[in-house]
Design a protein around this motif. Structure first.
Motif, short mmCIF file in Angstrom:
data_model
loop_
_atom_site.label_atom_id
_atom_site.label_comp_id
_atom_site.label_asym_id
_atom_site.label_seq_id
_atom_site.Cartn_x
_atom_site.Cartn_y
_atom_site.Cartn_z
N LEU A 1 0.81 -1.21 0.00
CA LEU A 1 0.00 0.00 0.00
C LEU A 1 0.85 1.27 0.00
CD1 LEU A 1 -3.08 0.61 0.08
CD2 LEU A 1 -2.84 0.93 2.56
N GLU A 2 2.09 1.15 0.48
CA GLU A 2 2.95 2.33 0.63
C GLU A 2 3.77 2.64 -0.62
OE1 GLU A 2 4.14 2.52 5.33
OE2 GLU A 2 4.92 0.80 4.18
N VAL A 3 3.72 1.78 -1.64
CA VAL A 3 4.54 1.99 -2.83
C VAL A 3 3.66 2.05 -4.07
CG1 VAL A 3 6.56 0.90 -1.83
CG2 VAL A 3 4.97 -0.48 -3.18
N CYS A 4 4.19 2.68 -5.11
CA CYS A 4 3.46 2.74 -6.38
C CYS A 4 4.45 3.00 -7.52
CB CYS A 4 2.42 3.86 -6.34
SG CYS A 4 1.40 3.95 -7.84
N PRO A 5 4.35 2.27 -8.63
CA PRO A 5 5.16 2.57 -9.81
C PRO A 5 4.49 3.65 -10.65
CG PRO A 5 3.89 0.58 -10.21
CD PRO A 5 3.53 1.05 -8.82
N MET A 6 5.22 4.71 -10.97
CA MET A 6 4.62 5.79 -11.75
C MET A 6 5.70 6.76 -12.21
SD MET A 6 2.80 7.95 -8.67
CE MET A 6 3.61 9.46 -8.10
N ASN A 7 5.46 7.40 -13.33
CA ASN A 7 6.28 8.50 -13.83
C ASN A 7 7.76 8.15 -13.92
OD1 ASN A 7 3.87 10.13 -13.75
ND2 ASN A 7 4.20 10.38 -11.55
N THR A 8 8.60 9.18 -13.81
CA THR A 8 10.05 9.02 -13.76
C THR A 8 10.56 9.71 -12.50
OG1 THR A 8 10.24 10.94 -15.22
CG2 THR A 8 10.44 8.77 -16.24
N LEU A 9 11.82 9.48 -12.18
CA LEU A 9 12.33 9.81 -10.85
C LEU A 9 12.18 11.28 -10.48
CD1 LEU A 9 13.83 9.29 -8.23
CD2 LEU A 9 15.96 9.26 -9.50
N THR A 10 12.71 12.18 -11.29
CA THR A 10 12.70 13.58 -10.87
C THR A 10 11.29 14.15 -10.88
OG1 THR A 10 14.94 13.78 -11.80
CG2 THR A 10 13.81 15.82 -11.22
N VAL A 11 10.44 13.66 -11.77
CA VAL A 11 9.03 14.06 -11.73
C VAL A 11 8.43 13.68 -10.38
CG1 VAL A 11 6.74 13.61 -12.69
CG2 VAL A 11 8.69 13.93 -14.22
N ASN A 12 8.71 12.46 -9.94
CA ASN A 12 8.18 12.02 -8.65
C ASN A 12 8.78 12.79 -7.49
OD1 ASN A 12 6.39 10.13 -9.65
ND2 ASN A 12 7.86 8.45 -9.57
N LEU A 13 10.05 13.14 -7.59
CA LEU A 13 10.66 13.95 -6.53
C LEU A 13 9.94 15.28 -6.40
CD1 LEU A 13 12.90 14.21 -4.43
CD2 LEU A 13 14.39 15.10 -6.23
#
Length: 429
Positions: A97-109
């Motif tokens: 529940l605490e993780v999710c795959p999405m976007n790219t690294l700096t976008v997520n940052l």
């Protein structure tokens, strides 16, 4: 373990390696018909053999199902990310529940800093390591400016002591304590990209929280490399890329972690998108954002099926390996053997041509050894590549070699050291 600097000893270690069979699950690049000794997994992991198969399966789903692929077929795209979540969680020490795959690294940052960088008058500063990867530096600078602050005043960098290359945990903690009342966010890398130092993330998190700050990590060089316990260490958030130690292909999908303690905090800002909306109600297309439970509520755009398929192929190999604890045992021995071998090269040369700047304590490093080449380093590196050894070069004088436990062998390490010795003798003596 007592090491011997012989090919026979390296082969003995490989024969005793319970993970040796995983090597066959990857494709190695070739040059002039010869396979590389590949020691650049810290920059781009090798292609799993299964990657082409899973990608072709998704291409077939697109061909045969078209838009119905979102809800039909064996793995409907609408829910595809959920299987990845269950495989990602053990790698970073979290619940699915605490993780999710999405976007790219700096976008997520950036997206996570929207939620977790909450500057206020008097408490607006961010503390980070000096020499962080440029993307982190640029992201943090721009976030600070976005909130109306001067990066020179708002960003505190912790630097190594004079004449040293890595940080002392006590120095990091001391800086956090010194500036505690001013700090809104502690944001470090998990493993420093240049030196390979693995920071004491648990201690940094405790110090940040004691100072009243939130704590996050960029795990680009840590996820899939070292065992992590993001939930147990009480880290607030983290993000990572999947194309280095997790072998998900160039520009592969990123992952995020948000600690469950933040799930019900309605005071957190977020840049919302419809894929983060409550899943059961998403297609009603109603006004007013209601986030999906858990880290999925930070999603913005819809599932990136092809990158997720590539990530899934690699995650299944991690599952077969027993995830991080098993891999870590081999990783510590591989890097220790590489450090030993580099020192043997220096002994053979009669001088310290290669200086290891990665911590020698296993607990302080991941699957990377950074080496200062004191004379004609770039020429030596280029000759390594010409002779089918592929690491990477960092200006002005550092060769980074990353023996990855999923696919590298002790024989790889020995042969690399022997080649370093041979080339150095030819160039320097």
């Amino acid at each position: 373990m007592n090491f011997d600097y012989t090919l026979a000893f390296a082969k003995e270690l490989d024969q005793a390696d319970p993970l040796a069979s995983l090597r066959k699950d990857f494709l190695f690049p070739k040059q002039n018909g010869e396979q590389f000794i590949y020691l650049c997994g810290n920059s781009l992991g090798l292609q799993p053999k299964a990657a082409r198969e899973v990608l072709e399966q998704q291409m077939a789903n697109w061909e045969n199902l078209a838009v119905e692929g979102w809800f039909e077929g064996e793995d409907p795209w609408m829910f595809y990310h959920k299987e990845l979540k269950s495989l990602m969680a053990p790698i970073v020490g979290a619940s699915p529940l605490e993780v999710c795959p999405m976007n790219t690294l700096t976008v997520n940052l950036h997206l996570l800093m929207v939620s977790f960088y909450k500057p206020q008058p008097g408490r607006f500063k961010i503390i980070m390591e000096a020499g962080a990867f440029p993307s982190d530096q640029y992201a943090i600078e721009s976030q600070v400016r976005f909130h109306g602050y001067d990066p020179k005043e708002a960003i505190i960098e912790v630097s190594p002591r004079a004449g040293e290359y890595t940080l002392h945990t006590e120095d990091i903690i001391a800086q956090i304590a010194e500036h505690g009342a001013e700090i809104a966010l502690v944001l470090f890398g998990g493993v420093n990209y240049f030196t390979g130092q693995w920071f004491d993330m648990e201690a940094i998190t405790k110090a940040g929280h004691a100072a009243g700050a939130l704590v996050g990590f960029d795990l680009a060089h840590a996820a899939g490399n070292v065992p992590l316990k993001l939930h147990d260490w009480d880290i607030d958030f983290a993000c990572w890329c999947s194309y280095k130690y997790q072998n998900a292909g160039p520009g592969g999908i990123s992952g995020i972690f948000v600690h469950e303690k933040h799930f019900t905090d309605t005071s957190l800002n977020r840049f919302a998108g419809w894929w983060g909306y409550q899943e059961a109600q998403r297609f009603k297309m109603e006004k007013g954002f209601v986030p999906e439970a858990g880290a999925d509520g930070w999603q913005v755009s819809c599932t990136q099926v092809m990158p997720m398929a590539l990530y899934h192929a690699s995650l299944k190999i991690f599952e077969k390996a027993g995830f991080m604890e098993t891999l870590r045992i081999k990783s510590e021995t591989l890097t220790a053997y590489l450090i030993f071998a580099v020192n043997q090269v220096n002994k053979e040369l009669g001088f310290e041509q290669f200086k290891v700047i990665t911590p020698t304590e296993a607990a302080d490093r991941g699957a990377q050894v950074s080496i200062i080449a004191k004379d004609k380093g770039k020429e030596i590196f280029q000759q390594l590549v010409a002779h089918q050894v592929l690491g990477d070069w960092r200006e002005p004088n550092v060769i980074r070699l990353s023996p990855v436990p999923l696919y590298n062998s002790f024989e790889d390490v020995f042969k690399t050291a022997e080649l370093m010795l041979k080339i150095s003798k030819e160039i320097l003596i």
